[in-house]
Design an enzyme around this catalytic site. Structure first.
Site, mmCIF file in Angstrom:
data_model
loop_
_atom_site.group_PDB
_atom_site.id
_atom_site.type_symbol
_atom_site.label_atom_id
_atom_site.label_comp_id
_atom_site.label_asym_id
_atom_site.label_seq_id
_atom_site.Cartn_x
_atom_site.Cartn_y
_atom_site.Cartn_z
ATOM 1 C CG ASP A 229 -2.111 0.995 0.993
ATOM 2 O OD1 ASP A 229 -2.042 1.808 0.052
ATOM 3 O OD2 ASP A 229 -3.084 0.945 1.768
HETATM 4 C C1 BGC Z 1 -4.908 3.502 0.026
HETATM 5 C C2 BGC Z 1 -5.018 2.531 -1.135
HETATM 6 C C3 BGC Z 1 -4.832 3.267 -2.434
HETATM 7 C C4 BGC Z 1 -3.485 3.971 -2.411
HETATM 8 C C5 BGC Z 1 -3.195 4.767 -3.672
HETATM 9 C C6 BGC Z 1 -3.631 4.325 -0.042
HETATM 10 O O1 BGC Z 1 -3.644 5.326 0.923
HETATM 11 O O2 BGC Z 1 -4.965 2.799 1.246
HETATM 12 O O3 BGC Z 1 -6.254 1.880 -1.113
HETATM 13 O O4 BGC Z 1 -4.930 2.387 -3.503
HETATM 14 O O5 BGC Z 1 -3.469 4.882 -1.327
HETATM 15 O O6 BGC Z 1 -4.008 5.868 -3.759
#
Ligand code: BGC
Length: 756
Positions: A229
């Site tokens: 993530d």
């Molecule tokens: C989120 C993800 C997301 C990623 C990119 C993160 O903060 O938890 O779900 O895909 O950011 O935006």
């Protein structure tokens, strides 16, 4: 591409650099090997392609796209085909925008209604989650675009999401939190998996070998890329060794350097790096080699699909006296700002730049339908505005029906923080109660991403849960309210009467960096139903404008082995006057004589379409997993022998018919007998009958003179119960002197040998 050859000709620096992003959304190109960069993008319920400035909280501009209903809504469809269609549409949008992988679906379990990101997640039930997300993945990937099932795993709150340790036992992880991913990973083969921010029992998900490698790859057969993530990396080299291939968004080379140093110093094997590189190369190649060029996507068609999906997802919670569908000839007062400016999506990384939004009032106008309208409340601040309420009350007074559009304003729930209560804004609750004073025919239409309390539930006649219904929610609302579409959504989560009833209440969001999942497997209806707690609306609940009748529940056999598959069928008839869809739910109630288990669990479901008067037979196959729990002693799924009840119903609290099936366990469990094994745990095992006699005799002093001459029922009971939980070592401390520890050890050896 000959991956091995490419890897052999890459430098250590090139290999390390491929394992992190070039920027927020791109992988790095490897020029010497002519490996191009590819682009990923959020998801999951539309495309958030950011062409310029990038962020993961959805604040910079992304391209105009279609915002489909969020997962809180689509999960309520209980419809695999629908999710598959939505996946295909998003896949096509990705193809046309050269997006190699969409960052979704997000499948974390709704442990608490407070989680700020519940709107993006599917359900409190792992089977429903994994089935629907699997269908979505297959849809996207049929367009040769990858998905990234996320956030692996146990990311069930926003509070301290980057540091919190989820402390959960293995059975809970297996049966609830991992199970949400398991089916989708095994059956739909997502191209990538995104690991979560949090720690699991102390260890960061991004460097957790047990989850990223032992379970995900070795057990479930996942062969794609694990990416982090955004910002989830804690220790890059440890992560890589644990199975984390790609760091996103990339640390401008800082962590690549760590990989290089670790390989050079021998703390990370180059083989592990090569493996990660190979997986990333395969992923890039998979997309690039079949990349479709010049694909056009049809915005209007996807906008229509977004409406259709919402129509099939919205849940009619209450319809007293058949107040719905509304009669077009009635005078209708439409009250509430959400009728003009609907809340239709959640905040944070999934935020879509919708190319257009259709509100309920827009939709009515489009049909030439004039309606009385009043704002009723403010969205920006939760203050009671008497002038707005008076106008709304006057509108309601002169109408036949008042339809109040209510829900949670954006600031009430979002990625990044959790809610602290499940109330609607006070200004909306007051408005509804004031309207009820002048108008008995009130329908409430809700826009929210997660369960809310409804203090007026008993007094209003109709309640529609639209959830966050996507950019075309208004058209869906119009069609549903006026009966052009027949509601067929079912709740994918329980609505408790009050927050305190929720099983995680005392342990959410935990204290500082620890949260204990003390409720174990008793999540959502597994808890409410086991405890017979009165709920506002149960899991699986949802009404239709027609009526369904169940009959003829059949099981293929009354006695099976744990290795057999049980076929279950039930007839469903539409006995109303309108075509409609029913979600047939099969729950299994296990025997309650061993390890604590929920009173029943959803094990199969099917949505069927029935014309008025039509009957369909719905058939389900239940394999051993439908009856099993995770047994930590044998480190496997285990079906205990006994009677199981197969229930067919239309919600977890509306079971229409049930059938009993006896299951014989074929798994031979050999308990290890020690001095601390209790008599009760082994004395009824027929293999031990003879060998245990001398121990019993010694322990109970059976041949002694002072044995009680007379007995009564209470004494007998005490005697039996006492023996049940008496450890074998009691023959030394309390026996007739026959056994010392050495003799007992010999006797235990004999007992053990009888078990094989
Ligand atoms: C989120 C993800 C997301 C990623 C990119 C993160 O903060 O938890 O779900 O895909 O950011 O935006």
């Amino acid at each position: 591409m000959d991956y091995k050859k490419v890897i052999n000709s890459m430098t250590l620096e090139e290999k390390a650099s491929l394992c992190s992003g070039r920027d927020f959304w791109h992988t790095k190109a490897v020029k010497s090997q002519k490996i191009p960069e590819i682009m990923v993008s959020d998801g999951p319920h539309g495309l958030r392609k950011q062409p310029k400035s990038a962020d993961h909280l959805g604040s910079f501009e992304s391209i105009k796209a279609v915002c489909f209903p969020a997962a809180c809504a689509t999960a309520s469809s209980f419809d695999r085909n629908l999710l598959n269609k939505m996946g295909k549409a998003i896949g096509t949008e990705c193809q046309s925008e050269n997006i190699a992988t969409i960052l979704g679906p997000a499948v974390n379990i709704k442990r608490s209604p407070l989680c700020g990101r519940n709107f993006e997640y599917f359900s409190e039930d792992p089977l429903l989650t994994t089935e629907l997300s699997g269908a979505f993945i297959k849809g996207v990937q049929s367009k040769n675009v990858g998905t990234s099932i996320k956030h692996f795993t146990a990311n069930n709150q926003e509070t301290r999401r980057l540091t919190v340790s989820v402390n959960a036992d293995e059975r809970t992880m297996r049966e609830i939190y991992l199970a949400a991913f398991e089916g989708a990973v095994k059956n739909a083969s997502p191209w990538t998996v995104m690991c979560s921010y949090n720690r699991i029992n102390g260890l960061h998900a991004s460097e957790n070998k047990k989850y990223l490698t032992a379970i995900l790859r070795d057990e479930w057969g996942f062969d794609g890329v694990v990416m982090s993530d955004w910002g989830a990396v804690n220790d890059r080299a440890k992560g890589l060794a644990a199975g984390l291939d790609l760091e996103m968004p990339g640390s401008y080379g800082v962590n690549d350097r760590e990989i290089i140093d670790a390989v050079q110093s021998g703390t990370l094997s180059e083989k592990a790096l090569d493996k990660a590189v190979e997986r990333i190369l395969k992923w890039i190649d998979k997309y690039e080699s079949k990349k479709q060029k010049d694909i056009k996507w049809d915005k209007e068609a996807d906008n229509e699909l977004a409406c259709k999906i919402e129509e099939e997802s919205a849940v009619l919670l209450k319809n007293e006296g058949g107040i719905l569908p509304l009669d077009k000839n009635d005078t209708i007062a439409v009250i509430g700002k959400f009728a003009k400016n609907p809340r239709y999506q959640g905040g944070g990384s999934s935020h879509i730049n919708s190319y257009k939004v259709t509100s309920f009032m827009d939709a009515a106008k489009g049909k030439g339908h004039d309606l009385i309208y009043a704002d009723g409340y403010n969205i920006d601040k939760d203050e009671i505005d008497r002038a707005l309420i008076t106008k709304a009350v006057n509108a309601a007074k002169k109408s036949d029906v008042a339809v109040v559009f209510a829900g949670l304003p954006e600031a009430f729930e979002s990625e990044g923080y959790d809610r602290s209560d499940i109330h609607l804004p006070e200004n909306q609750n007051v408005l509804i109660s004031e309207i009820l004073k002048v108008q008995p025919n009130v329908v409430v239409v809700l826009h929210n991403g997660s369960a809310v309390e409804m203090p007026w539930e008993k007094d209003v006649k109709g309640i529609f849960e639209m959830y966050l219904g996507g950019q075309n929610v208004g058209t869906a609302e119009y069609d549903l309210l006026f009966g052009k579409a027949n509601p067929c959504g079912r709740l994918a989560e329980t609505f408790p009467r009050k927050l305190e009833d929720n099983p995680s209440y005392l342990n959410f969001p935990g204290y500082m960096d620890n949260v204990d999942y003390a409720e174990g497997v008793f999540v959502g209806y597994r808890y409410y139903d086991s405890k017979h707690i009165d709920v506002l609306f149960p899991f699986g609940h949802g009404l239709s404008y027609t009526t369904f009748k169940y009959s003829n529940l059949k099981v293929s056999k009354r006695k099976i082995k744990d290795t057999d598959t049980l076929t279950v069928s039930v007839d469903v008839t539409n006995i109303g006057r309108m075509a409609g869809k029913e979600v047939v739910q099969i729950y299994v109630a296990p025997p309650q004589d061993g390890i604590p288990r929920p009173v029943h669990e959803l094990k199969a479901f099917e949505k069927i379409n029935l014309r008025a008067g039509e009957t369909k037979t719905v058939t389900f196959e239940l394999g051993s997993r439908a009856f099993a729990y995770w047994d930590k002693d044998i480190q496997d799924w285990y079906v205990s022998g006994g009677d199981y009840i197969i229930e067919a119903g239309s919600s977890s609290r509306d079971i229409k018919y049930e059938k009993k099936v006896n299951i014989e366990s074929t798994v031979k469990r050999i308990p290890t007998i020690t001095e601390n094994t209790c008599f009760g745990d082994i004395m009824n095992d027929p293999r031990l009958t003879d060998a245990i006699k001398p121990l019993l005799k010694s322990y109970l002093h059976i041949e002694q003179e002072d044995k009680p001459k007379s007995s009564n029922a209470a004494y007998e009971k005490l005697y039996q119960e006492y023996l049940k939980y008496a450890p074998l070592r009691g023959v030394v401390a309390m026996g007739d002197g026959t056994y010392d520890h050495e003799k007992l050890a010999k006797a235990i050896k004999t007992l053990q040998s009888k078990l094989g």
